[in-house]
Design a protein around this motif. Structure first.
Motif, PDB file in Angstrom:
ATOM      1  N   THR A  34      -7.856  -5.942   4.054  1.00  0.00           N
ATOM      2  CA  THR A  34      -8.026  -6.958   3.001  1.00  0.00           C
ATOM      3  C   THR A  34      -7.210  -8.205   3.314  1.00  0.00           C
ATOM      4  OG1 THR A  34      -8.265  -5.145   1.423  1.00  0.00           O
ATOM      5  CG2 THR A  34      -7.855  -7.344   0.507  1.00  0.00           C
ATOM      6  N   HIS A  52       0.833  -1.211   0.000  1.00  0.00           N
ATOM      7  CA  HIS A  52       0.000   0.000   0.000  1.00  0.00           C
ATOM      8  C   HIS A  52       0.863   1.253   0.000  1.00  0.00           C
ATOM      9  CE1 HIS A  52      -3.286  -2.716   1.144  1.00  0.00           C
ATOM     10  NE2 HIS A  52      -4.105  -1.748   0.768  1.00  0.00           N
ATOM     11  N   HIS A  53       0.187   2.360  -0.344  1.00  0.00           N
ATOM     12  CA  HIS A  53       0.773   3.706  -0.229  1.00  0.00           C
ATOM     13  C   HIS A  53       1.223   3.952   1.223  1.00  0.00           C
ATOM     14  CE1 HIS A  53      -2.903   5.105   1.837  1.00  0.00           C
ATOM     15  NE2 HIS A  53      -3.506   4.220   1.056  1.00  0.00           N
ATOM     16  N   LYS A  77      -0.993   4.979   4.661  1.00  0.00           N
ATOM     17  CA  LYS A  77      -1.904   4.043   5.330  1.00  0.00           C
ATOM     18  C   LYS A  77      -1.550   3.891   6.808  1.00  0.00           C
ATOM     19  CE  LYS A  77      -4.072  -0.460   4.794  1.00  0.00           C
ATOM     20  NZ  LYS A  77      -5.368   0.122   5.136  1.00  0.00           N
TER      21      LYS A  77
HETATM   22  O1  LIG Z   1      -5.787   2.191   2.939  1.00  0.00           O
HETATM   23  C1  LIG Z   1      -6.073   1.857   1.764  1.00  0.00           C
HETATM   24  O2  LIG Z   1      -5.740   2.530   0.781  1.00  0.00           O
HETATM   25  C2  LIG Z   1      -6.826   0.627   1.559  1.00  0.00           C
HETATM   26  N1  LIG Z   1      -7.302   0.016   2.605  1.00  0.00           N
HETATM   27  C3  LIG Z   1      -8.086  -1.165   2.598  1.00  0.00           C
HETATM   28  C4  LIG Z   1      -7.394  -2.266   3.362  1.00  0.00           C
HETATM   29  O3  LIG Z   1      -6.808  -2.006   4.428  1.00  0.00           O
HETATM   30  O4  LIG Z   1      -7.447  -3.423   2.925  1.00  0.00           O
HETATM   31  C5  LIG Z   1      -8.573  -1.549   1.228  1.00  0.00           C
HETATM   32  C6  LIG Z   1      -7.601  -1.272   0.124  1.00  0.00           C
HETATM   33  O5  LIG Z   1      -6.564  -2.193   0.225  1.00  0.00           O
HETATM   34  C7  LIG Z   1      -7.098   0.161   0.187  1.00  0.00           C
END
Ligand SMILES: O=C(O)C1=N[C@H](C(=O)O)C[C@H](O)C1
Ligand SMILES: NC(=O)C1=CN([C@@H]2O[C@H](COP(=O)(O)OP(=O)(O)OC[C@H]3O[C@@H](n4cnc5c(N)ncnc54)[C@H](OP(=O)(O)O)[C@@H]3O)[C@@H](O)[C@H]2O)C=CC1
Length: 273
Positions: A173, A162-163, A166
């Motif tokens: 997920t 992820h970016h 987060k």
């Molecule tokens: O923070 C995000 O950007 C996402 N969060 C969700 C997760 O924690 O799974 C869904 C997706 O992956 C994007």
């Protein structure tokens, strides 16, 4: 024609909130009635202007409770969509249920105990609701394929990427994927050698069933996941890549439409398809 669904978006000016504001305000069967943020400096600003879509005549507010009350006074069954932060989502969801507003929760980071507690609370109120760790159909299909594969593979690791904005790790997920793989109750990744982690965390985190989860955070990423199954002489890799947050919106709209029809709180988009 049925009444339009009054929708409140919490975290409306965030990355996901803005996308939700856009699609809800364009949906003929929905009525954007509230936009909540936590920064007092945003108070009174039009969410459409803030999000860059032009005026929507919906001022941002920091007062969630007043917004929920206002939503219940609209015609139709109101829904609250939450894309905020793991630290606030539990209280927001409880408030929505308490005020009679159906929650559609995209925010990740809720514990299993919190999810169960919210489901029990919604049950008592006969209130529909949804906690959805991932709204994209591709992820749901990947999870279904993984559950199939788990019948034949005993070794599996999950890598989620992820970016770096987060807040929570592992991703919602990845947690949900591991839970689905755990439904057969079998132990994964039986050790074949005694392992020593020379650096803490090198082997990722481990679920009760032995599934390893590795979290990568980098600028340049959005949301991605790999599920790698291994067996002697073969690897089976499932991968999903999100390249635009628009990919989540059909799932968000579906959830808004479904929660007004059901009387319990579900965890996972697969329960609404
Ligand atoms: O923070 C995000 O950007 C996402 N969060 C969700 C997760 O924690 O799974 C869904 C997706 O992956 C994007
Ligand atoms: N289920 C799914 O498919 C997806 C889930 N997500 C999840 O959604 C959540 C939000 O992600 P994202 O939009 O990227 O995050 P952002 O940080 O971009 O947006 C969150 C917004 O919510 C605001 N906020 C935080 N707390 C509150 C509160 N108590 N009340 C009102 N507003 C609040 C933040 O304000 P401030 O900046 O001032 O803190 C910010 O504007 C994360 O948990 C993420 O994992 C993301 C994508 C898809």
């Amino acid at each position: 024609m049925a009444e339009a669904i009054p929708v409140v978006v919490v975290g409306a000016a965030g990355k996901m909130g803005r996308e939700v504001v856009k699609v809800v305000s364009q949906a003929a069967d929905m009525n954007l009635v509230g936009a909540v943020e936590r920064d007092p400096e945003m108070e009174g600003q039009d969410i459409g202007e803030v999000a860059g879509y032009g005026e929507l005549e919906v001022p941002l507010t920091t007062d969630l409770q007043a917004t929920l009350v206002m939503a219940t006074q609209e015609r139709g069954n109101p829904v609250m969509v939450d894309f905020t932060h793991p630290d606030f989502v539990y209280e927001n969801t409880r408030a929505a249920i308490a005020y009679g507003v159906r929650p559609v929760i995209g925010t990740t980071g809720l514990s299993n105990e919190q999810i169960q507690d919210l489901a029990d609370f919604a049950d008592k109120a006969s209130m529909g609701g949804a906690i959805i760790p991932n709204f994209s159909i591709g992820v749901i299909l990947m999870q279904q394929a993984a559950v199939q594969a788990s019948r034949y593979f005993d070794h599996v690791e999950i890598i989620e990427l992820h970016h770096n904005q987060k807040a929570d790790a592992p991703s919602g997920t990845a947690v949900k994927t591991a839970e689905l793989l755990g439904e057969f109750g079998k132990p994964y990744n039986p050790p074949s050698v005694e392992e020593t982690e020379k650096m803490a965390g090198a082997r990722g985190s481990q679920t009760q069933d032995g599934i390893r989860i590795h979290s990568v955070r980098l600028p340049g990423l959005l949301a991605h996941q790999e599920i790698i199954f291994g067996a002697p002489g073969q690897l089976y890799t499932l991968r999903h890549d999100t390249s635009d947050r628009a990919s989540f919106m059909p799932g968000v709209l579906l959830a808004i439409r479904k929660v007004v029809e059901i009387k319990n709180l579900v965890y996972g988009l697969e329960h609404l398809l």
